[in-house]
Motif scaffolding. Sequence first.
Motif, mmCIF file in Angstrom:
data_model
loop_
_atom_site.group_PDB
_atom_site.id
_atom_site.type_symbol
_atom_site.label_atom_id
_atom_site.label_comp_id
_atom_site.label_asym_id
_atom_site.label_seq_id
_atom_site.Cartn_x
_atom_site.Cartn_y
_atom_site.Cartn_z
ATOM 1 N N PRO A 5 0.911 -1.173 0.030
ATOM 2 C CA PRO A 5 0.194 -0.038 0.021
ATOM 3 C C PRO A 5 0.859 1.342 -0.088
ATOM 4 C CG PRO A 5 -0.051 -0.934 2.291
ATOM 5 C CD PRO A 5 0.724 -1.838 1.299
ATOM 6 N N PRO A 6 0.438 2.482 -0.645
ATOM 7 C CA PRO A 6 1.272 3.634 -0.538
ATOM 8 C C PRO A 6 1.236 3.936 1.034
ATOM 9 C CG PRO A 6 -1.017 3.874 -1.512
ATOM 10 C CD PRO A 6 -1.194 2.531 -1.243
ATOM 11 N N GLU A 7 2.402 5.145 1.139
ATOM 12 C CA GLU A 7 2.695 5.451 2.438
ATOM 13 C C GLU A 7 1.241 6.069 3.005
ATOM 14 O OE1 GLU A 7 5.410 9.017 3.996
ATOM 15 O OE2 GLU A 7 6.400 7.596 2.861
ATOM 16 N N ARG A 8 0.397 6.671 2.333
ATOM 17 C CA ARG A 8 -0.600 7.166 2.861
ATOM 18 C C ARG A 8 -1.799 6.795 1.937
ATOM 19 N NH1 ARG A 8 2.053 7.852 6.355
ATOM 20 N NH2 ARG A 8 3.013 9.822 7.164
ATOM 21 N N ILE A 9 -3.133 6.602 2.501
ATOM 22 C CA ILE A 9 -4.193 6.174 1.856
ATOM 23 C C ILE A 9 -5.347 7.247 2.199
ATOM 24 C CG2 ILE A 9 -3.741 3.931 1.319
ATOM 25 C CD1 ILE A 9 -5.551 3.125 3.338
ATOM 26 N N PHE A 10 -6.342 7.165 1.524
ATOM 27 C CA PHE A 10 -7.262 8.443 1.669
ATOM 28 C C PHE A 10 -8.657 7.581 1.541
ATOM 29 C CE2 PHE A 10 -3.559 10.237 -0.063
ATOM 30 C CZ PHE A 10 -3.282 11.465 0.684
ATOM 31 N N HIS A 11 -9.472 8.323 2.336
ATOM 32 C CA HIS A 11 -11.052 7.832 2.242
ATOM 33 C C HIS A 11 -11.954 8.941 2.409
ATOM 34 C CE1 HIS A 11 -14.480 5.169 2.934
ATOM 35 N NE2 HIS A 11 -14.714 5.936 4.275
ATOM 36 N N ILE A 12 -12.966 9.146 1.910
ATOM 37 C CA ILE A 12 -14.127 10.351 1.789
ATOM 38 C C ILE A 12 -15.067 9.732 2.837
ATOM 39 C CG2 ILE A 12 -15.705 11.478 0.742
ATOM 40 C CD1 ILE A 12 -14.022 11.338 -1.886
ATOM 41 N N ALA A 13 -15.369 10.431 3.876
ATOM 42 C CA ALA A 13 -16.378 10.165 4.916
ATOM 43 C C ALA A 13 -17.288 11.117 5.147
ATOM 44 C CB ALA A 13 -15.708 9.970 6.111
ATOM 45 N N THR A 14 -18.539 11.025 5.350
ATOM 46 C CA THR A 14 -19.436 11.855 5.970
ATOM 47 C C THR A 14 -19.100 12.320 7.420
ATOM 48 O OG1 THR A 14 -20.915 10.741 7.119
ATOM 49 C CG2 THR A 14 -21.362 10.803 4.887
ATOM 50 N N ALA A 15 -19.131 13.802 7.507
ATOM 51 C CA ALA A 15 -18.548 14.260 8.777
ATOM 52 C C ALA A 15 -19.306 13.701 9.824
ATOM 53 C CB ALA A 15 -18.818 15.984 8.743
ATOM 54 N N ALA A 16 -20.662 13.373 9.780
ATOM 55 C CA ALA A 16 -21.231 12.912 10.978
ATOM 56 C C ALA A 16 -20.735 11.240 11.279
ATOM 57 C CB ALA A 16 -22.894 12.696 10.467
ATOM 58 N N GLU A 17 -20.475 10.513 10.230
ATOM 59 C CA GLU A 17 -19.801 9.359 10.425
ATOM 60 C C GLU A 17 -18.509 9.372 11.011
ATOM 61 O OE1 GLU A 17 -20.397 7.508 6.468
ATOM 62 O OE2 GLU A 17 -22.232 6.725 7.291
ATOM 63 N N TRP A 18 -17.595 10.296 10.752
ATOM 64 C CA TRP A 18 -16.436 10.506 11.462
ATOM 65 C C TRP A 18 -16.621 11.198 12.838
ATOM 66 C CZ3 TRP A 18 -12.092 8.569 11.550
ATOM 67 C CH2 TRP A 18 -10.746 9.358 12.095
ATOM 68 N N ARG A 19 -17.357 11.701 12.990
ATOM 69 C CA ARG A 19 -17.629 12.287 14.595
ATOM 70 C C ARG A 19 -17.997 11.001 15.322
ATOM 71 N NH1 ARG A 19 -19.749 16.911 12.102
ATOM 72 N NH2 ARG A 19 -21.994 16.046 12.166
ATOM 73 N N THR A 20 -18.913 10.334 14.679
ATOM 74 C CA THR A 20 -19.344 9.033 15.338
ATOM 75 C C THR A 20 -18.220 8.167 15.683
ATOM 76 O OG1 THR A 20 -21.605 9.099 14.589
ATOM 77 C CG2 THR A 20 -20.764 6.809 15.368
ATOM 78 N N ALA A 21 -17.248 7.848 14.697
ATOM 79 C CA ALA A 21 -16.083 7.214 14.716
ATOM 80 C C ALA A 21 -15.180 7.751 15.864
ATOM 81 C CB ALA A 21 -14.933 7.034 13.472
ATOM 82 N N LEU A 22 -15.124 9.004 15.997
ATOM 83 C CA LEU A 22 -14.321 9.551 17.009
ATOM 84 C C LEU A 22 -14.876 9.396 18.622
ATOM 85 C CD1 LEU A 22 -13.484 13.121 15.604
ATOM 86 C CD2 LEU A 22 -11.959 11.332 15.915
ATOM 87 N N ASP A 23 -16.222 9.339 18.585
ATOM 88 C CA ASP A 23 -16.831 8.852 19.855
ATOM 89 C C ASP A 23 -16.584 7.549 20.126
ATOM 90 O OD1 ASP A 23 -17.587 11.491 20.229
ATOM 91 O OD2 ASP A 23 -19.472 11.078 19.259
#
Length: 146
Positions: A5-23
């Motif tokens: 895999p590359p050194e960095r990979i990227f993923h587009i997320a909804t802000a709401a789903e990302w906030r849930t992941a942080l929680d």
Amino acid sequence: MTQQPPERIFHIATAAEWRTALDTGTYTTSTVGRSLAEEGFIHASRRDQVQGVFDRYYRSLREDLVLLTIDPARLTSEVRVDPVGDDTYPHVYGPIEPRAVLEAVPLSRSGQPETVMSLWLKGMAVRMGIALLVMAIASVVVLLLL
């Protein structure tokens, strides 16, 4: 031969789903409307693939989006580079822990990363528009009272 895999990979997320992941401590959305459990992996991309992914799958969404920059070395889940059509894409075979995400940058409606300056300018433009509207209404009220 398995591609690294590359050194960095990227993923587009909804802000709401990302906030849930942080929680909750884990991110498990594979792509728009599909979970890790349904898909078997989380879709990711190289940086040069992000705009194409946005255009194909996210452009019509009216939700706030963020671009996650992920360090595969910080993931506990396996990352594989799989063939997709004539190209290859990195896929994360398990949840993404927030500690593996180096950056979560808001995306504009055109799929471009937002900077602090662009967000500030947008906010300022909205405030200026509201101020002009209030001044116009006040002017009309004053003229009607004369």
